[in-house]
Design an enzyme around this catalytic site. Structure first.
Site, PDB file in Angstrom:
ATOM      1  N   SER A 251       2.307  -3.642  -3.789  1.00  0.00           N
ATOM      2  CA  SER A 251       2.081  -2.468  -4.661  1.00  0.00           C
ATOM      3  C   SER A 251       2.899  -3.116  -6.269  1.00  0.00           C
ATOM      4  CB  SER A 251       3.575  -1.167  -4.696  1.00  0.00           C
ATOM      5  OG  SER A 251       2.541  -0.833  -2.982  1.00  0.00           O
TER       6      SER A 251
ATOM      7  N   GLY B  61       0.472  -1.181   0.196  1.00  0.00           N
ATOM      8  CA  GLY B  61      -0.236   0.258   0.301  1.00  0.00           C
ATOM      9  C   GLY B  61       0.875   1.053  -0.027  1.00  0.00           C
TER      10      GLY B  61
HETATM   11  P1  PGA Z   1      -1.628  -3.356  -2.338  1.00  0.00           P
HETATM   12  O1  PGA Z   1      -1.410  -4.679  -1.215  1.00  0.00           O
HETATM   13  O2  PGA Z   1      -1.553  -4.247  -3.550  1.00  0.00           O
HETATM   14  O3  PGA Z   1      -2.380  -2.097  -2.061  1.00  0.00           O
HETATM   15  O4  PGA Z   1       0.260  -2.888  -1.819  1.00  0.00           O
HETATM   16  C1  PGA Z   1      -1.281  -5.551  -1.218  1.00  0.00           C
HETATM   17  C2  PGA Z   1      -1.698  -6.637  -0.095  1.00  0.00           C
HETATM   18  O5  PGA Z   1      -1.589  -6.406   0.554  1.00  0.00           O
HETATM   19  O6  PGA Z   1      -2.154  -8.101  -0.111  1.00  0.00           O
END
Ligand code: PGA
Length: 255
Positions: free
Chosen positions: A214, A174
């Site tokens: 991400s 995230g």
């Molecule tokens: P993100 O989350 O792709 O938003 O970084 C990945 C996850 O928490 O599984």
């Protein structure tokens, strides 16, 4: 290229509404049906699972974002693995960092959850990964090993035959910061090496190890081009049907 079937999960976390969840699920299922050689899974919020399972109608795996370490009883607010299976779910996330670090779940608890998931016939996606402090201290590989050994303690290779491991460095979730394909591949080799020691090399070679943190429509193909990276666990980018579809395309290049 490894002979493992690519696995791509969309972790919706605490997002969507009843209406947007069904719309997104329908779009993912349509896309996933066109790629039968990729295992596509979505992890909607609990209240939307039943309706999502109906809309997806077998076009993708649908799973819970967590399950209880207990079978049944006085556990307010928890959902058992058996309940997920009864709803038609086929998978579950275990040990996501937002539960390990956000809610203090320990490896011992996660080991029990893994057992419940297996008993209920679900495909467990066990999440492991280091924090930024641990990475900067040079402890990435040690942490991955500890988390795997802790969660897999007491589980036989036979019981773990459907195991998927998601390597998710906490600092990349995230944040828009993605591990480089080289960093992720190195961590995935550590996962395989650890599984080889805990079980055996044949077992380890069958386990899919996916990357999370991400992943998006732009970086997915680069990540999935590495032999060690069998797919992804996607948070933010799984909430947009077009982005997730592009990531399915990227995963399909491995199939
Ligand atoms: P993100 O989350 O792709 O938003 O970084 C990945 C996850 O928490 O599984």
């Amino acid at each position: 290229m490894a002979q493992r079937t690519p696995f791509l999960g969309g972790n919706w976390k605490m997002n969507t509404t009843p209406a947007t969840a069904l719309e997104l699920a329908a779009a993912v299922a349509t896309k996933a049906r066109a790629f039968p050689r990729v295992d596509v899974a979505i992890y909607p919020p609990f209240p939307f699972l039943q309706a999502t399972v109906a809309v997806v109608a077998g076009g993708a795996l649908v799973g819970g974002q967590d399950c209880s370490s207990e079978i049944a009883g006085a556990f307010t607010g928890q959902t058992s693995a058996g309940m997920l299976a009864d709803l038609g779910c086929t998978s579950v996330l275990i040990g996501h960092s937002e539960r390990r670090h956000g809610l203090g779940e320990t490896d011992a608890v996660l080991s029990k959850k893994l057992g419940r998931a297996i008993d209920a016939g679900l495909v467990p996606v066990l999440c492991v990964g280091e924090t930024l402090v641990e990475r900067e201290a040079g402890n990435t590989h040690e942490i991955i090993g500890l988390q795997l050994r802790g969660a897999l303690a007491g589980h036989s290779a036979e019981a773990m035959s459907r195991l998927v491991v998601a390597y998710e460095p906490v600092w990349a979730i995230g944040t828009g910061r993605t591990a480089t394909p080289d960093d992720a591949a190195e961590a995935h080799r550590t996962v395989h090496r650890t599984l080889g020691v805990l079980y055996d090399v044949r077992f380890s070679e069958r386990v899919r190890v996916i990357y999370g943190g991400s992943v998006n429509a732009k970086n997915a193909a680069d990540l999935f081009s590495r032999e060690e990276i069998d797919g992804g666990l996607v948070g933010g980018a799984s909430l947009q049907a077009a982005d997730f579809a592009a990531i399915i395309d990227a995963a399909s290049l491995r199939a």
